[in-house]
Design a protein around this motif. Sequence first.
Motif, short mmCIF file in Angstrom:
data_model
loop_
_atom_site.label_atom_id
_atom_site.label_comp_id
_atom_site.label_asym_id
_atom_site.label_seq_id
_atom_site.Cartn_x
_atom_site.Cartn_y
_atom_site.Cartn_z
N ASP A 14 0.87 -1.27 -0.08
CA ASP A 14 0.06 -0.16 -0.11
C ASP A 14 0.86 1.22 0.12
OD1 ASP A 14 0.84 -0.11 2.44
OD2 ASP A 14 -0.94 -0.61 3.56
N TYR A 15 2.12 1.11 -0.56
CA TYR A 15 2.98 2.22 -0.63
C TYR A 15 3.73 2.12 -1.98
CZ TYR A 15 5.57 -1.33 1.92
OH TYR A 15 5.80 -2.51 2.22
N TYR A 16 4.60 3.29 -2.37
CA TYR A 16 5.33 2.95 -3.46
C TYR A 16 6.93 2.38 -3.06
CZ TYR A 16 2.59 6.29 -6.11
OH TYR A 16 1.38 6.83 -6.88
N LEU A 17 7.35 1.53 -3.68
CA LEU A 17 8.64 1.04 -3.46
C LEU A 17 9.59 0.86 -4.57
CD1 LEU A 17 9.97 -0.81 -1.07
CD2 LEU A 17 8.79 -2.65 -1.93
N LEU A 18 10.69 1.27 -4.48
CA LEU A 18 11.73 1.50 -5.30
C LEU A 18 12.82 0.32 -5.05
CD1 LEU A 18 12.19 5.10 -6.47
CD2 LEU A 18 11.86 3.20 -7.97
N HIS A 19 13.48 -0.57 -5.93
CA HIS A 19 14.48 -1.41 -5.76
C HIS A 19 15.64 -1.03 -6.54
CE1 HIS A 19 11.43 -3.87 -3.52
NE2 HIS A 19 12.36 -4.67 -3.04
N HIS A 20 16.59 -1.07 -6.30
CA HIS A 20 17.74 -0.84 -7.16
C HIS A 20 18.90 -2.23 -6.67
CE1 HIS A 20 21.24 0.79 -9.33
NE2 HIS A 20 21.95 0.76 -8.54
N VAL A 21 19.06 -2.98 -7.86
CA VAL A 21 20.12 -4.04 -8.03
C VAL A 21 21.69 -3.79 -7.88
CG1 VAL A 21 20.27 -6.09 -9.07
CG2 VAL A 21 18.38 -5.12 -9.19
N LEU A 22 22.21 -4.15 -6.79
CA LEU A 22 23.58 -3.65 -6.81
C LEU A 22 24.29 -4.72 -7.42
CD1 LEU A 22 23.75 -2.64 -3.03
CD2 LEU A 22 23.74 -1.33 -5.05
N SER A 23 24.12 -6.25 -7.42
CA SER A 23 24.85 -7.26 -7.98
C SER A 23 23.81 -8.48 -8.09
CB SER A 23 25.99 -7.57 -6.99
OG SER A 23 25.64 -7.95 -6.04
N ALA B 13 22.70 -6.03 -12.25
CA ALA B 13 23.48 -4.69 -11.49
C ALA B 13 23.20 -3.47 -12.37
CB ALA B 13 24.74 -5.27 -11.59
N GLY B 14 22.67 -2.53 -11.69
CA GLY B 14 22.42 -1.27 -12.33
C GLY B 14 21.16 -1.05 -12.71
N ASP B 15 20.01 -2.02 -12.42
CA ASP B 15 18.77 -1.87 -12.73
C ASP B 15 18.06 -1.46 -11.53
OD1 ASP B 15 19.17 -2.46 -15.49
OD2 ASP B 15 18.87 -4.63 -15.03
N PRO C 216 8.03 0.30 -15.30
CA PRO C 216 8.52 0.25 -14.07
C PRO C 216 9.86 0.05 -13.89
CG PRO C 216 7.52 -1.98 -14.89
CD PRO C 216 7.71 -1.19 -15.93
N VAL C 217 10.67 -0.07 -15.11
CA VAL C 217 12.13 -0.47 -14.98
C VAL C 217 12.94 0.55 -15.50
CG1 VAL C 217 14.01 -2.07 -15.71
CG2 VAL C 217 11.69 -2.90 -14.95
N VAL C 218 14.08 0.94 -14.98
CA VAL C 218 14.89 1.92 -15.35
C VAL C 218 16.37 1.16 -15.33
CG1 VAL C 218 14.93 3.10 -13.30
CG2 VAL C 218 15.85 4.19 -15.36
N HIS C 219 17.25 1.55 -16.33
CA HIS C 219 18.52 0.87 -16.60
C HIS C 219 19.45 2.01 -16.51
CE1 HIS C 219 16.68 -2.86 -18.24
NE2 HIS C 219 15.90 -2.11 -19.05
N THR C 220 20.23 2.09 -15.26
CA THR C 220 21.45 3.08 -15.09
C THR C 220 22.81 2.56 -15.21
OG1 THR C 220 21.10 2.70 -12.87
CG2 THR C 220 19.85 4.45 -13.72
N GLY C 221 22.83 1.27 -15.47
CA GLY C 221 24.21 0.87 -16.00
C GLY C 221 25.11 0.78 -14.76
N ARG C 222 26.29 1.24 -14.86
CA ARG C 222 27.21 1.27 -13.87
C ARG C 222 27.38 2.63 -12.93
NH1 ARG C 222 30.99 -2.93 -14.36
NH2 ARG C 222 30.81 -4.09 -16.22
#
Length: 295
Positions: A48-57, A73-75, A121-127
């Motif tokens: 019931d809230y917004y949740l952002l995840h960022h993959v480190l590895s 990683a980076g997504d 829902p997905v964003v790629h930021t690479g390294r």
Amino acid sequence: MSGPAKRPDTYFVVSNPYPTPEDSPLTVLFAGHSQTKPGHKPGPKVVDYYLLHHVLSGKGTYVCQGQTYELGAGDSFLIEPGKLVNYMADTLDPWHYRWVAFEGRLAEQLLQDTGLSSQQPVVHTGRKRSIGVLFRQVQLAFQHRGAGANLKANGCLHLLFAEFAEALRPLRANEPEQATTAGQTVQRALQYLSKQYAEPITIELMAESLGYNRAYLSTLFKRQTGLTPVTFLLRLRLDKARHLLRERPELTVEQIASSVGFQDPLYFSKQFKRHYQLSPTDYRSSLLHPPGSGD
């Protein structure tokens, strides 16, 4: 062939240490990180809230609106409140990710401006390491419990949105509604002038700021409004000055001139009289003693 070296499982989360008003436009609720187990699967579920995840590895999959995304990683990926989602760590190389949860009426608008939604829902930021650092800064702000924890967390979240907007810009540039019409260009110029009329701006500076040639912008502006940008700015400043003369009797004419963008009070008085047939002082006096009042 052996897979990636196994990393020890970890899980850590910290909540916002300070309560915020229910009507707060944007509240960061909690932040954390986890090195997941192989095949770790916390869904399908709704939140019931917004949740952002960022993959480190590591790697994993995210399923949203029937679409499956293979991430590494980076997504980063967004979970919106009330949306059924499912995400699972890879069985051989499970992901290590950070997350931040937030809510508030401003959140939807910020995400819309960024370009993130359940449809994208997905964003790629690479390294780009700064993304993970911003997630960690939110966590540290809550851990340290400083007086500015809320402000720092909100600031980091805004910076994340800015990073994501930049990363998604090539995708959004292909959307047909992004094409700028002449009317939209002039609206940007009107907004620029209306917000910065009190500053020492020039039409050249405005054109450069908006990314247009001065002559081209001036031609568009006059075609749409019937006025040149210079004339519009002058009239806007004089109108603001007339308002201050009415509403702020404690301000001197010189202070009002400076407040609306005139550096020379004599030039201001000359232009005011030319447009309103009264000097600023006489205009103010006429408000106190209108004709026929008998004073």
